[in-house]
Design an enzyme around this catalytic site. Sequence first.
Site, PDB file in Angstrom:
ATOM      1  N   GLY A  38       0.796  -1.235   0.000  1.00 51.72           N
ATOM      2  CA  GLY A  38       0.000   0.000   0.000  1.00 51.72           C
ATOM      3  C   GLY A  38       0.824   1.279   0.000  1.00 51.72           C
ATOM      4  N   LYS A  39       2.121   1.170  -0.160  1.00 54.88           N
ATOM      5  CA  LYS A  39       3.006   2.346  -0.100  1.00 54.88           C
ATOM      6  C   LYS A  39       2.580   3.459  -1.052  1.00 54.88           C
ATOM      7  CE  LYS A  39       6.596  -0.084  -1.338  1.00 54.88           C
ATOM      8  NZ  LYS A  39       5.895  -1.346  -1.520  1.00 54.88           N
ATOM      9  N   SER A 107      12.546  -1.078  -0.711  1.00 52.75           N
ATOM     10  CA  SER A 107      13.773  -0.963   0.099  1.00 52.75           C
ATOM     11  C   SER A 107      13.883  -2.065   1.148  1.00 52.75           C
ATOM     12  CB  SER A 107      13.892   0.435   0.734  1.00 52.75           C
ATOM     13  OG  SER A 107      12.655   0.953   1.164  1.00 52.75           O
TER      14      SER A 107
HETATM   15  P1  ADP Z   1       2.843  -0.738  -3.204  1.00 52.21           P
HETATM   16  O1  ADP Z   1       3.106   0.676  -3.598  1.00 52.21           O
HETATM   17  O2  ADP Z   1       3.219  -1.031  -1.782  1.00 52.21           O
HETATM   18  O3  ADP Z   1       3.367  -1.752  -4.173  1.00 52.21           O
HETATM   19  P2  ADP Z   1       0.155  -0.208  -4.061  1.00 52.21           P
HETATM   20  O4  ADP Z   1      -0.273   0.995  -3.315  1.00 52.21           O
HETATM   21  O5  ADP Z   1       0.615  -0.041  -5.467  1.00 52.21           O
HETATM   22  O6  ADP Z   1       1.277  -0.962  -3.189  1.00 52.21           O
HETATM   23  O7  ADP Z   1      -0.980  -1.301  -4.067  1.00 52.21           O
HETATM   24  C1  ADP Z   1      -1.694  -1.652  -2.920  1.00 52.21           C
HETATM   25  C2  ADP Z   1      -3.063  -2.174  -3.342  1.00 52.21           C
HETATM   26  O8  ADP Z   1      -3.730  -2.684  -2.194  1.00 52.21           O
HETATM   27  C3  ADP Z   1      -3.916  -1.083  -3.932  1.00 52.21           C
HETATM   28  O9  ADP Z   1      -4.637  -1.617  -5.006  1.00 52.21           O
HETATM   29  C4  ADP Z   1      -4.850  -0.731  -2.752  1.00 52.21           C
HETATM   30  O10 ADP Z   1      -6.092  -0.221  -3.176  1.00 52.21           O
HETATM   31  C5  ADP Z   1      -5.012  -2.101  -2.101  1.00 52.21           C
HETATM   32  N1  ADP Z   1      -5.374  -2.045  -0.672  1.00 52.21           N
HETATM   33  C6  ADP Z   1      -6.381  -2.758  -0.132  1.00 52.21           C
HETATM   34  N2  ADP Z   1      -6.491  -2.519   1.179  1.00 52.21           N
HETATM   35  C7  ADP Z   1      -5.536  -1.642   1.505  1.00 52.21           C
HETATM   36  C8  ADP Z   1      -5.177  -0.992   2.731  1.00 52.21           C
HETATM   37  N3  ADP Z   1      -5.819  -1.220   3.867  1.00 52.21           N
HETATM   38  N4  ADP Z   1      -4.134  -0.124   2.697  1.00 52.21           N
HETATM   39  C9  ADP Z   1      -3.479   0.124   1.542  1.00 52.21           C
HETATM   40  N5  ADP Z   1      -3.776  -0.462   0.356  1.00 52.21           N
HETATM   41  C10 ADP Z   1      -4.817  -1.333   0.322  1.00 52.21           C
END
Ligand code: ADP
Length: 200
Positions: A38-39, A107
């Site tokens: 979720g970053k 990271s």
């Molecule tokens: P990262 O940048 O860590 O690779 P992303 O933000 O690209 O992750 O993807 C995270 C995915 O998980 C998104 O599609 C987001 O909508 C989903 N998601 C579901 N629940 C959550 C949550 N509680 N917090 C953050 N993301 C979530």
Amino acid sequence: MKENHVVWDDRFVKRSERNRLNNHKSGLVWLTGLSASGKSTIAHLVERELFRKGIHTYVLDGDNVRHGINSNLGFGREDRKENLRRIVELSKLLIDAGMVVLAAFISPYHEDRAYIRKQLEGDNFIEVYVKCPVEECEQRDPKGQYQKARAGIIKEYTGVSSPYEEPENPDLVLDTEKDDIETSVRHVLEILEKRNFIEL
Ligand code: ADP
């Protein structure tokens, strides 16, 4: 190392002057965690919220860095190090330019994160661990990459075929398995306020 004769020229506008003009500090919020933890989602929502408040901010993530300045780098150990080194240097320039930088990068190694912290020593730096079990990340798999990594199509994928070393002493932990996205965004804004980056 090649000798160079470039000197930092401080006739130019100083960071402190930019901070005063902007009416907020600049600094770096570093989000680390597995892919799909979720970053990026959290970073962009925090950015949107800060922007709404008139704060100069910018997200650095794989999409705008790996496709541009770091497009010549892969995912082996040395390339991951160089990837981060360039991101840190880029962040320092943006901080000098007055920005609150939100950097969203897996990271995965202690050594690299310690390097980042050291580079920003004594400066506004917040390490955020975006925590989510790999099983949950695999279920989300928004880009289908875990599936490819399990099939061996993507090599050296963090959490599958490459390690992720959990941060031992982050400034903030976001539990994205338990908390919804809005809660995590709020927690980041709260720590920014606590560290006097911004007034909420
Ligand atoms: P990262 O940048 O860590 O690779 P992303 O933000 O690209 O992750 O993807 C995270 C995915 O998980 C998104 O599609 C987001 O909508 C989903 N998601 C579901 N629940 C959550 C949550 N509680 N917090 C953050 N993301 C979530």
